[in-house]
Design an enzyme around this catalytic site. Sequence first.
Site, PDB file in Angstrom:
ATOM      1  N   GLU A 164      -6.036  -4.876  10.190  1.00 10.94           N
ATOM      2  CA  GLU A 164      -4.994  -3.908  10.509  1.00 10.94           C
ATOM      3  C   GLU A 164      -5.334  -3.208  11.815  1.00 10.94           C
ATOM      4  O   GLU A 164      -6.140  -2.266  11.823  1.00 10.94           O
ATOM      5  CB  GLU A 164      -4.881  -2.863   9.391  1.00 10.94           C
ATOM      6  CG  GLU A 164      -4.543  -3.446   8.043  1.00 10.94           C
ATOM      7  CD  GLU A 164      -3.899  -2.410   7.131  1.00 10.94           C
ATOM      8  OE1 GLU A 164      -2.724  -2.604   6.769  1.00 10.94           O
ATOM      9  OE2 GLU A 164      -4.555  -1.413   6.798  1.00 10.94           O
ATOM     10  N   GLU A 193      -7.123   4.834   7.484  1.00 11.13           N
ATOM     11  CA  GLU A 193      -6.864   6.262   7.212  1.00 11.13           C
ATOM     12  C   GLU A 193      -8.042   6.877   6.459  1.00 11.13           C
ATOM     13  O   GLU A 193      -8.383   8.044   6.671  1.00 11.13           O
ATOM     14  CB  GLU A 193      -5.540   6.404   6.433  1.00 11.13           C
ATOM     15  CG  GLU A 193      -4.349   6.124   7.358  1.00 11.13           C
ATOM     16  CD  GLU A 193      -3.129   5.521   6.690  1.00 11.13           C
ATOM     17  OE1 GLU A 193      -3.008   5.602   5.444  1.00 11.13           O
ATOM     18  OE2 GLU A 193      -2.289   4.945   7.406  1.00 11.13           O
ATOM     19  N   HIS A 220      -9.645   1.338   4.342  1.00 13.26           N
ATOM     20  CA  HIS A 220      -8.410   1.524   5.112  1.00 13.26           C
ATOM     21  C   HIS A 220      -8.695   2.469   6.282  1.00 13.26           C
ATOM     22  O   HIS A 220      -9.469   3.413   6.153  1.00 13.26           O
ATOM     23  CB  HIS A 220      -7.307   2.095   4.221  1.00 13.26           C
ATOM     24  CG  HIS A 220      -5.974   2.046   4.897  1.00 13.26           C
ATOM     25  ND1 HIS A 220      -5.596   2.995   5.819  1.00 13.26           N
ATOM     26  CD2 HIS A 220      -4.969   1.154   4.823  1.00 13.26           C
ATOM     27  CE1 HIS A 220      -4.391   2.677   6.279  1.00 13.26           C
ATOM     28  NE2 HIS A 220      -3.985   1.559   5.703  1.00 13.26           N
ATOM     29  N   ASN A 236       0.876  -1.182   0.000  1.00 11.76           N
ATOM     30  CA  ASN A 236       0.000   0.000   0.000  1.00 11.76           C
ATOM     31  C   ASN A 236       0.907   1.225   0.000  1.00 11.76           C
ATOM     32  O   ASN A 236       1.485   1.562   1.028  1.00 11.76           O
ATOM     33  CB  ASN A 236      -0.884  -0.047   1.255  1.00 11.76           C
ATOM     34  CG  ASN A 236      -1.717   1.210   1.429  1.00 11.76           C
ATOM     35  OD1 ASN A 236      -1.803   2.044   0.527  1.00 11.76           O
ATOM     36  ND2 ASN A 236      -2.336   1.345   2.597  1.00 11.76           N
ATOM     37  N   TRP A 237       1.029   1.841  -1.159  1.00 11.36           N
ATOM     38  CA  TRP A 237       1.973   2.969  -1.271  1.00 11.36           C
ATOM     39  C   TRP A 237       1.477   4.235  -0.596  1.00 11.36           C
ATOM     40  O   TRP A 237       2.232   5.174  -0.397  1.00 11.36           O
ATOM     41  CB  TRP A 237       2.256   3.262  -2.754  1.00 11.36           C
ATOM     42  CG  TRP A 237       3.061   2.218  -3.458  1.00 11.36           C
ATOM     43  CD1 TRP A 237       3.447   0.997  -2.980  1.00 11.36           C
ATOM     44  CD2 TRP A 237       3.597   2.306  -4.796  1.00 11.36           C
ATOM     45  NE1 TRP A 237       4.176   0.324  -3.925  1.00 11.36           N
ATOM     46  CE2 TRP A 237       4.290   1.107  -5.052  1.00 11.36           C
ATOM     47  CE3 TRP A 237       3.560   3.280  -5.796  1.00 11.36           C
ATOM     48  CZ2 TRP A 237       4.935   0.855  -6.261  1.00 11.36           C
ATOM     49  CZ3 TRP A 237       4.196   3.030  -7.007  1.00 11.36           C
ATOM     50  CH2 TRP A 237       4.881   1.830  -7.223  1.00 11.36           C
ATOM     51  N   LYS A 238       0.188   4.265  -0.268  1.00 11.29           N
ATOM     52  CA  LYS A 238      -0.413   5.476   0.329  1.00 11.29           C
ATOM     53  C   LYS A 238      -0.106   6.688  -0.557  1.00 11.29           C
ATOM     54  O   LYS A 238       0.004   6.542  -1.778  1.00 11.29           O
ATOM     55  CB  LYS A 238       0.064   5.650   1.776  1.00 11.29           C
ATOM     56  CG  LYS A 238      -0.155   4.365   2.589  1.00 11.29           C
ATOM     57  CD  LYS A 238      -0.054   4.550   4.078  1.00 11.29           C
ATOM     58  CE  LYS A 238      -0.298   3.213   4.762  1.00 11.29           C
ATOM     59  NZ  LYS A 238      -0.318   3.304   6.216  1.00 11.29           N
ATOM     60  N   GLY A 291       2.651  -1.191   4.314  1.00 12.09           N
ATOM     61  CA  GLY A 291       2.747   0.229   3.997  1.00 12.09           C
ATOM     62  C   GLY A 291       4.192   0.651   3.787  1.00 12.09           C
ATOM     63  O   GLY A 291       4.769   0.461   2.710  1.00 12.09           O
ATOM     64  N   GLY A 292       4.805   1.191   4.821  1.00  8.07           N
ATOM     65  CA  GLY A 292       6.156   1.754   4.732  1.00  8.07           C
ATOM     66  C   GLY A 292       7.168   0.852   4.045  1.00  8.07           C
ATOM     67  O   GLY A 292       7.946   1.305   3.193  1.00  8.07           O
ATOM     68  N   GLY A 344       2.005   2.094  10.864  1.00  8.76           N
ATOM     69  CA  GLY A 344       3.000   3.157  10.760  1.00  8.76           C
ATOM     70  C   GLY A 344       3.637   3.527  12.086  1.00  8.76           C
ATOM     71  O   GLY A 344       4.315   4.539  12.204  1.00  8.76           O
ATOM     72  N   SER A 360       2.844  -2.233  10.449  1.00  7.35           N
ATOM     73  CA  SER A 360       4.280  -2.343  10.728  1.00  7.35           C
ATOM     74  C   SER A 360       4.849  -3.733  10.455  1.00  7.35           C
ATOM     75  O   SER A 360       5.778  -4.172  11.133  1.00  7.35           O
ATOM     76  CB  SER A 360       4.581  -1.903  12.166  1.00  7.35           C
ATOM     77  OG  SER A 360       4.187  -0.555  12.354  1.00  7.35           O
TER      78      SER A 360
END
Length: 251
Positions: free
Chosen positions: A168, A98, A96, A9-11, A235-236, A174, A214
């Site tokens: 999640e 966010e 998601h 997930n590149w966000k 993500g990251g 994150g 994470s």
Amino acid sequence: MRKNIVAGNWKMNKTLQEGTELAKELQAALNGKAVKCDVIICTPFIHLASISQIIDTKTVKLGAQNSADKVSGAYTGEVSAAMVASTGAQYVILGHSERRAYYGETNAILKEKVKLALENNLTPIFCIGEVLAEREAGKQDQVVKTQIEESLFDLSAEDFGKIVLAYEPVWAIGTGKTATAAQAQEMHAFIRQTLAGKYGAAVANETSILYGGSANAGNAKELFANPDVDGGLIGGAALKVDTFLPIIEAF
Ligand code: PGA
């Protein structure tokens, strides 16, 4: 057998140039490699059409991070499920945390998004998970169950069979604080049991349930070793081949 999946997930990261470069690098790294999971990258909307020309969907599949709850029309700034599908993308992340927290996406709105994604032959990667206060109050099971019930349980068993779930815990996203393998397994087993209660054991057993929050090269193996954890939403660590590839290879 249900699929193992590692999805990035590149966000809101990477310009078009940086994103196409990363997709090329990932494709090159996976060429000729025998991986034991499906690999998906979920990019910003504007990258989709370009990246779909770069990747070989046999090894790298493509998804968006959102799609609209309306079919088409006067909804300035929105992108419909049909538009996402027209780029060649096959997946879409929906719900998601966010999107839920910053853009007011409710279970009812998400129900519409899921319906439209499926109508356009996109596979929803549907995210669920509790915030820290809910976990501390011991309410995580109820929160996750309600998210699933209110957005997904009006689907037929056939349509539900097309959904990928991603658990999640919001407190792990994150933050560098991963759920323990035991916490992940416990929740994934609860989710599968909830699905079995509605759609039966066969559908529940076929549903891929990913863990997100994470996840990285250091913890992926332990997380994925759980019987009910079928992969990760990353993500990251998905923003560089060096950190994403070892997660794919954890299977
Ligand atoms: P993270 O994000 O891996 O950076 O925690 C996961 C996600 O939000 O999908």
